[in-house]
Scaffold this motif. Structure first.
Motif, PDB file in Angstrom:
ATOM      1  N   ARG A 117       0.825  -1.222   0.000  1.00  0.00           N
ATOM      2  CA  ARG A 117       0.000   0.000   0.000  1.00  0.00           C
ATOM      3  C   ARG A 117       0.853   1.263   0.000  1.00  0.00           C
ATOM      4  O   ARG A 117       1.795   1.384   0.768  1.00  0.00           O
ATOM      5  N   GLY A 118       0.492   2.192  -0.886  1.00  0.00           N
ATOM      6  CA  GLY A 118       1.069   3.529  -0.826  1.00  0.00           C
ATOM      7  C   GLY A 118       2.218   3.754  -1.789  1.00  0.00           C
ATOM      8  O   GLY A 118       2.580   2.920  -2.620  1.00  0.00           O
ATOM      9  N   LYS A 119       2.790   4.937  -1.648  1.00  0.00           N
ATOM     10  CA  LYS A 119       3.924   5.330  -2.479  1.00  0.00           C
ATOM     11  C   LYS A 119       5.201   4.658  -1.975  1.00  0.00           C
ATOM     12  O   LYS A 119       5.293   4.263  -0.799  1.00  0.00           O
ATOM     13  N   ALA A 120       6.176   4.557  -2.875  1.00  0.00           N
ATOM     14  CA  ALA A 120       7.454   3.936  -2.544  1.00  0.00           C
ATOM     15  C   ALA A 120       8.549   4.676  -3.296  1.00  0.00           C
ATOM     16  O   ALA A 120       8.305   5.357  -4.293  1.00  0.00           O
ATOM     17  N   ILE A 121       9.770   4.518  -2.782  1.00  0.00           N
ATOM     18  CA  ILE A 121      10.931   5.160  -3.416  1.00  0.00           C
ATOM     19  C   ILE A 121      11.789   4.085  -4.063  1.00  0.00           C
ATOM     20  O   ILE A 121      12.085   3.053  -3.450  1.00  0.00           O
ATOM     21  N   GLY A 122      12.185   4.325  -5.313  1.00  0.00           N
ATOM     22  CA  GLY A 122      13.076   3.404  -6.021  1.00  0.00           C
ATOM     23  C   GLY A 122      14.272   4.162  -6.560  1.00  0.00           C
ATOM     24  O   GLY A 122      14.363   5.391  -6.431  1.00  0.00           O
ATOM     25  N   VAL A 123      15.190   3.424  -7.176  1.00  0.00           N
ATOM     26  CA  VAL A 123      16.384   4.069  -7.731  1.00  0.00           C
ATOM     27  C   VAL A 123      16.745   3.399  -9.055  1.00  0.00           C
ATOM     28  O   VAL A 123      16.764   2.178  -9.165  1.00  0.00           O
ATOM     29  N   ALA A 124      16.993   4.256 -10.042  1.00  0.00           N
ATOM     30  CA  ALA A 124      17.444   3.782 -11.352  1.00  0.00           C
ATOM     31  C   ALA A 124      18.870   4.276 -11.565  1.00  0.00           C
ATOM     32  O   ALA A 124      19.304   5.247 -10.936  1.00  0.00           O
ATOM     33  N   VAL A 125      19.614   3.611 -12.455  1.00  0.00           N
ATOM     34  CA  VAL A 125      21.021   3.956 -12.649  1.00  0.00           C
ATOM     35  C   VAL A 125      21.336   4.020 -14.135  1.00  0.00           C
ATOM     36  O   VAL A 125      20.700   3.348 -14.951  1.00  0.00           O
ATOM     37  N   SER A 126      22.316   4.862 -14.456  1.00  0.00           N
ATOM     38  CA  SER A 126      22.751   5.016 -15.843  1.00  0.00           C
ATOM     39  C   SER A 126      24.224   5.416 -15.860  1.00  0.00           C
ATOM     40  O   SER A 126      24.752   5.935 -14.867  1.00  0.00           O
ATOM     41  N   ASP A 127      24.874   5.228 -16.991  1.00  0.00           N
ATOM     42  CA  ASP A 127      26.248   5.732 -17.164  1.00  0.00           C
ATOM     43  C   ASP A 127      26.250   7.167 -17.650  1.00  0.00           C
ATOM     44  O   ASP A 127      27.319   7.767 -17.806  1.00  0.00           O
ATOM     45  N   SER A 128      25.070   7.703 -17.943  1.00  0.00           N
ATOM     46  CA  SER A 128      24.977   9.056 -18.500  1.00  0.00           C
ATOM     47  C   SER A 128      23.875   9.824 -17.785  1.00  0.00           C
ATOM     48  O   SER A 128      22.844   9.241 -17.415  1.00  0.00           O
ATOM     49  N   PRO A 129      24.029  11.144 -17.606  1.00  0.00           N
ATOM     50  CA  PRO A 129      22.948  11.916 -16.968  1.00  0.00           C
ATOM     51  C   PRO A 129      21.668  11.973 -17.798  1.00  0.00           C
ATOM     52  O   PRO A 129      20.617  12.353 -17.272  1.00  0.00           O
ATOM     53  N   THR A 130      21.769  11.614 -19.066  1.00  0.00           N
ATOM     54  CA  THR A 130      20.567  11.652 -19.917  1.00  0.00           C
ATOM     55  C   THR A 130      20.034  10.261 -20.236  1.00  0.00           C
ATOM     56  O   THR A 130      19.150  10.100 -21.068  1.00  0.00           O
ATOM     57  N   GLY A 131      20.569   9.252 -19.592  1.00  0.00           N
ATOM     58  CA  GLY A 131      20.072   7.897 -19.746  1.00  0.00           C
ATOM     59  C   GLY A 131      20.717   7.154 -20.902  1.00  0.00           C
ATOM     60  O   GLY A 131      21.654   7.679 -21.518  1.00  0.00           O
ATOM     61  N   PRO A 132      20.263   5.956 -21.217  1.00  0.00           N
ATOM     62  CA  PRO A 132      19.085   5.311 -20.622  1.00  0.00           C
ATOM     63  C   PRO A 132      19.332   4.861 -19.182  1.00  0.00           C
ATOM     64  O   PRO A 132      20.431   4.476 -18.826  1.00  0.00           O
TER      65      PRO A 132
END
Ligand code: FUB
Length: 310
Positions: A117-132
């Motif tokens: 239930r509810g909102k959650a915090i996740g984390v994504a990673v990239s080698d570049s500030p613009t992704g992917p």
């Protein structure tokens, strides 16, 4: 539809624009700005208010960059709530922040969890500030059940901001109604200790940490509708001394969400309001103005302008 009042110089990705005052981006609605300075470039991350203006409908985050605050590039959409297997994928790509460590870029996001239930915090990673970017964990870093002893609402685990100390210790700060913080391990994807709380007057959401000299500043959305207030400390772990209102109600919008960075020898205050064509609380627009300090380190009240930062 908003009118396209940027000069589009090229249609290929990244698209290029010349900004003319506030709001910065007039071809789409943008909200909850976060900023990162890297390699003489300012990267600006925001959620995209893509709905009909009746409630939050934010299918993705987006990224822009500039070297001179006038000429901007917009990149392909680098991240969406549908990139997280554990997310509900209900267009709740809420406030987020990107931070760099050891050549990797970590994007801390919040969105609705599918099974908890509810909102959650996740984390994504990239080698570049613009992704992917890709989900770095495969599960949420913070879920609502980790903080129910402080408040039972389902939307308190939102608005992550991350700070890295000079000795390398990283901190995650977040919250709605209650402001939380916890240490992060060097890998940036695991907590390194218990969740603690920071008590701030009329804290609503949107914490942002910045540092100037030996002062730490914790700015946040205050009250409802939201103003922005701030506190100061000589330590990232506090105690925090409340210093008052930093920014007044954002025009035509009940939320107020700021990012504060130093870029090209000037301090920038980046925020959103409902000031775009057909704008409002769910059709927000990112703006930028100057931030100035007093001699004692306190911050002068922000002056929101139409001209913005030239
Ligand atoms: O955009 C959704 C939510 O509204 C954010 O997470 C809050 O900071 C507020 O701006």
């Amino acid at each position: 539809m908003m009118s396209l009042s940027f000069k589009i110089m090229a249609q290929s990705t990244p698209k290029q624009y010349v900004a003319k005052g506030n709001p910065l981006f007039k071809h789409k609605y943008t909200a909850d700005p976060a900023a990162l300075v890297h390699d003489d470039t300012l990267y600006l991350y925001a959620g995209e208010d893509a709905g009909d203006g009746k409630f939050y409908d934010i299918p993705n985050w987006t990224v822009f960059s500039t070297k001179d605050l006038v000429n901007w590039k917009e990149y392909d959409i680098p991240l969406s709530d549908s990139d997280f297997s554990w997310a509900k994928k209900d267009h709740s790509s809420w406030a987020a922040q990107v931070i760099e460590r050891n050549g990797k870029f970590y994007w801390y996001i919040c969105t609705e969890h599918d099974s908890i239930r509810g909102k959650a915090i996740g984390v994504a990673v990239s080698d570049s500030p613009t992704g992917p970017f890709k989900d770095a964990l495969g599960e949420a870093l913070i879920t609502n059940d980790m903080t129910t002893k402080y408040t039972d609402i389902g939307w308190d685990d939102i608005d992550p901001t991350v700070w890295i100390e000079e000795d390398g210790q990283a901190y995650l700060i977040w919250g709605n109604t209650q402001c939380y913080y916890a240490k992060l391990k060097e890998n940036m994807i695991e907590l390194d200790g218990p969740i603690k709380t920071i008590d701030l007057p009329h804290f609503t959401e949107a914490p942002w940490i910045h540092k100037r000299g030996d002062w730490y500043y914790l700015s946040y959305a205050y009250g409802w509708p939201e103003k922005t207030a701030y506190a100061m400390s000589k330590s990232i772990e506090g105690p925090w001394e409340f210093k008052g209102i930093l920014n007044e109600l954002a025009g035509n919008c009940n939320t107020n969400h700021q990012a504060i960075v130093e870029f090209n020898n000037q301090w920038l205050y980046i925020y959103h309001n409902g000031g775009g064509p057909d704008g409002g609380s769910f059709h927000r627009a990112v703006c930028m103005d100057h931030l100035f300090y007093n001699e004692d380190g306190t911050i002068q009240r922000i002056q929101m302008t139409s001209e913005g930062v030239q």
